[in-house]
Design a protein around this motif. Sequence first.
Motif, PDB file in Angstrom:
ATOM      1  N   LEU A  50       0.811  -1.218   0.000  1.00  0.00           N
ATOM      2  CA  LEU A  50       0.000   0.000   0.000  1.00  0.00           C
ATOM      3  C   LEU A  50       0.843   1.267   0.000  1.00  0.00           C
ATOM      4  O   LEU A  50       0.336   2.339  -0.332  1.00  0.00           O
ATOM      5  CB  LEU A  50      -0.927   0.019   1.215  1.00  0.00           C
ATOM      6  CG  LEU A  50      -2.148  -0.875   1.130  1.00  0.00           C
ATOM      7  CD1 LEU A  50      -2.908  -0.855   2.450  1.00  0.00           C
ATOM      8  CD2 LEU A  50      -3.043  -0.452  -0.011  1.00  0.00           C
ATOM      9  N   LEU A  51       2.109   1.161   0.391  1.00  0.00           N
ATOM     10  CA  LEU A  51       2.973   2.341   0.392  1.00  0.00           C
ATOM     11  C   LEU A  51       2.979   3.025  -0.969  1.00  0.00           C
ATOM     12  O   LEU A  51       2.933   4.252  -1.050  1.00  0.00           O
ATOM     13  CB  LEU A  51       4.404   1.971   0.789  1.00  0.00           C
ATOM     14  CG  LEU A  51       4.617   1.643   2.258  1.00  0.00           C
ATOM     15  CD1 LEU A  51       5.964   0.982   2.468  1.00  0.00           C
ATOM     16  CD2 LEU A  51       4.502   2.897   3.089  1.00  0.00           C
ATOM     17  N   ASP A  52       3.038   2.236  -2.039  1.00  0.00           N
ATOM     18  CA  ASP A  52       3.075   2.807  -3.388  1.00  0.00           C
ATOM     19  C   ASP A  52       1.780   3.532  -3.721  1.00  0.00           C
ATOM     20  O   ASP A  52       1.775   4.493  -4.481  1.00  0.00           O
ATOM     21  CB  ASP A  52       3.330   1.711  -4.424  1.00  0.00           C
ATOM     22  CG  ASP A  52       4.715   1.110  -4.284  1.00  0.00           C
ATOM     23  OD1 ASP A  52       5.615   1.778  -3.727  1.00  0.00           O
ATOM     24  OD2 ASP A  52       4.900  -0.042  -4.709  1.00  0.00           O
ATOM     25  N   GLU A  53       0.683   3.084  -3.147  1.00  0.00           N
ATOM     26  CA  GLU A  53      -0.621   3.678  -3.406  1.00  0.00           C
ATOM     27  C   GLU A  53      -0.848   4.943  -2.568  1.00  0.00           C
ATOM     28  O   GLU A  53      -1.509   5.870  -3.012  1.00  0.00           O
ATOM     29  CB  GLU A  53      -1.680   2.634  -3.059  1.00  0.00           C
ATOM     30  CG  GLU A  53      -3.094   3.003  -3.367  1.00  0.00           C
ATOM     31  CD  GLU A  53      -4.035   1.880  -2.986  1.00  0.00           C
ATOM     32  OE1 GLU A  53      -5.096   2.189  -2.405  1.00  0.00           O
ATOM     33  OE2 GLU A  53      -3.718   0.703  -3.254  1.00  0.00           O
ATOM     34  N   LEU A  54      -0.281   4.971  -1.363  1.00  0.00           N
ATOM     35  CA  LEU A  54      -0.557   6.062  -0.430  1.00  0.00           C
ATOM     36  C   LEU A  54       0.472   7.182  -0.462  1.00  0.00           C
ATOM     37  O   LEU A  54       0.123   8.344  -0.306  1.00  0.00           O
ATOM     38  CB  LEU A  54      -0.642   5.514   0.999  1.00  0.00           C
ATOM     39  CG  LEU A  54      -1.764   4.529   1.276  1.00  0.00           C
ATOM     40  CD1 LEU A  54      -1.628   3.954   2.677  1.00  0.00           C
ATOM     41  CD2 LEU A  54      -3.114   5.199   1.094  1.00  0.00           C
ATOM     42  N   TYR A  55       1.750   6.836  -0.605  1.00  0.00           N
ATOM     43  CA  TYR A  55       2.829   7.811  -0.500  1.00  0.00           C
ATOM     44  C   TYR A  55       3.269   8.330  -1.863  1.00  0.00           C
ATOM     45  O   TYR A  55       3.432   7.542  -2.806  1.00  0.00           O
ATOM     46  CB  TYR A  55       4.059   7.182   0.160  1.00  0.00           C
ATOM     47  CG  TYR A  55       4.011   7.134   1.663  1.00  0.00           C
ATOM     48  CD1 TYR A  55       4.591   8.136   2.426  1.00  0.00           C
ATOM     49  CD2 TYR A  55       3.408   6.078   2.324  1.00  0.00           C
ATOM     50  CE1 TYR A  55       4.570   8.090   3.812  1.00  0.00           C
ATOM     51  CE2 TYR A  55       3.378   6.024   3.708  1.00  0.00           C
ATOM     52  CZ  TYR A  55       3.959   7.032   4.441  1.00  0.00           C
ATOM     53  OH  TYR A  55       3.937   6.987   5.810  1.00  0.00           O
ATOM     54  N   ALA A  56       3.506   9.623  -1.951  1.00  0.00           N
ATOM     55  CA  ALA A  56       4.130  10.190  -3.147  1.00  0.00           C
ATOM     56  C   ALA A  56       5.540   9.606  -3.263  1.00  0.00           C
ATOM     57  O   ALA A  56       6.148   9.232  -2.257  1.00  0.00           O
ATOM     58  CB  ALA A  56       4.194  11.716  -3.033  1.00  0.00           C
ATOM     59  N   ALA A  57       6.057   9.534  -4.468  1.00  0.00           N
ATOM     60  CA  ALA A  57       7.372   8.929  -4.688  1.00  0.00           C
ATOM     61  C   ALA A  57       8.465   9.614  -3.870  1.00  0.00           C
ATOM     62  O   ALA A  57       9.404   8.961  -3.399  1.00  0.00           O
ATOM     63  CB  ALA A  57       7.728   8.962  -6.173  1.00  0.00           C
ATOM     64  N   ASP A  58       8.345  10.922  -3.668  1.00  0.00           N
ATOM     65  CA  ASP A  58       9.375  11.669  -2.941  1.00  0.00           C
ATOM     66  C   ASP A  58       8.934  12.041  -1.523  1.00  0.00           C
ATOM     67  O   ASP A  58       9.463  12.970  -0.907  1.00  0.00           O
ATOM     68  CB  ASP A  58       9.765  12.921  -3.714  1.00  0.00           C
ATOM     69  CG  ASP A  58       8.591  13.875  -3.935  1.00  0.00           C
ATOM     70  OD1 ASP A  58       7.432  13.481  -3.684  1.00  0.00           O
ATOM     71  OD2 ASP A  58       8.841  15.018  -4.357  1.00  0.00           O
ATOM     72  N   ALA A  59       7.993  11.293  -0.965  1.00  0.00           N
ATOM     73  CA  ALA A  59       7.484  11.567   0.378  1.00  0.00           C
ATOM     74  C   ALA A  59       8.601  11.456   1.415  1.00  0.00           C
ATOM     75  O   ALA A  59       9.604  10.774   1.201  1.00  0.00           O
ATOM     76  CB  ALA A  59       6.365  10.596   0.720  1.00  0.00           C
ATOM     77  N   VAL A  60       8.387  12.143   2.535  1.00  0.00           N
ATOM     78  CA  VAL A  60       9.355  12.104   3.641  1.00  0.00           C
ATOM     79  C   VAL A  60       8.611  11.690   4.907  1.00  0.00           C
ATOM     80  O   VAL A  60       7.552  12.224   5.214  1.00  0.00           O
ATOM     81  CB  VAL A  60      10.033  13.474   3.855  1.00  0.00           C
ATOM     82  CG1 VAL A  60      11.015  13.416   5.015  1.00  0.00           C
ATOM     83  CG2 VAL A  60      10.727  13.938   2.582  1.00  0.00           C
TER      84      VAL A  60
END
Length: 147
Positions: free
Chosen positions: A32-42
């Motif tokens: 789910l990380l790929d679905e929830l987080y922007a690619a450059d999230a911090v």
Amino acid sequence: MTDTALTPREKERERLARRIPEDIFGDGNLDLLDELYAADAVDHNAFGDQEGRTAIRESYEAFLTAFPDVSQTVEDVVVDGDTVAMFITSRGTHEGALWGIEPTGREIEVQQMAFVRFEDGMIAERWFLPDNFSLLHQLEIVDFPPS
């Protein structure tokens, strides 16, 4: 306690933010990380910043390895614009190494705060504030009060 006067966009942000404790940690669904987080999230936490999905995934994997039976309960939520704040209780058994601490087999129950900021429908930043002192005390790594 969720505010019933939330806009549809704020309700969606709350739903997405809750997926971290409820689905990623609750079900161990790291995809789910790929679905929830922007690619450059911090992801900001007591041990520094994890930048990008890969670093965030590694951080989450480390915790799930240490506490494979972890469950997280969202106790309260506040939504304000693009930010969701959550008060969370985590419970689990220390069955894997964490921060160089070998498994103790001890059960923990700790409180945490998370602030999740959204940008373009994705998580752009997350500030995670765990009660690490209580965690270390429950693992019997530190005494309280100190001797």
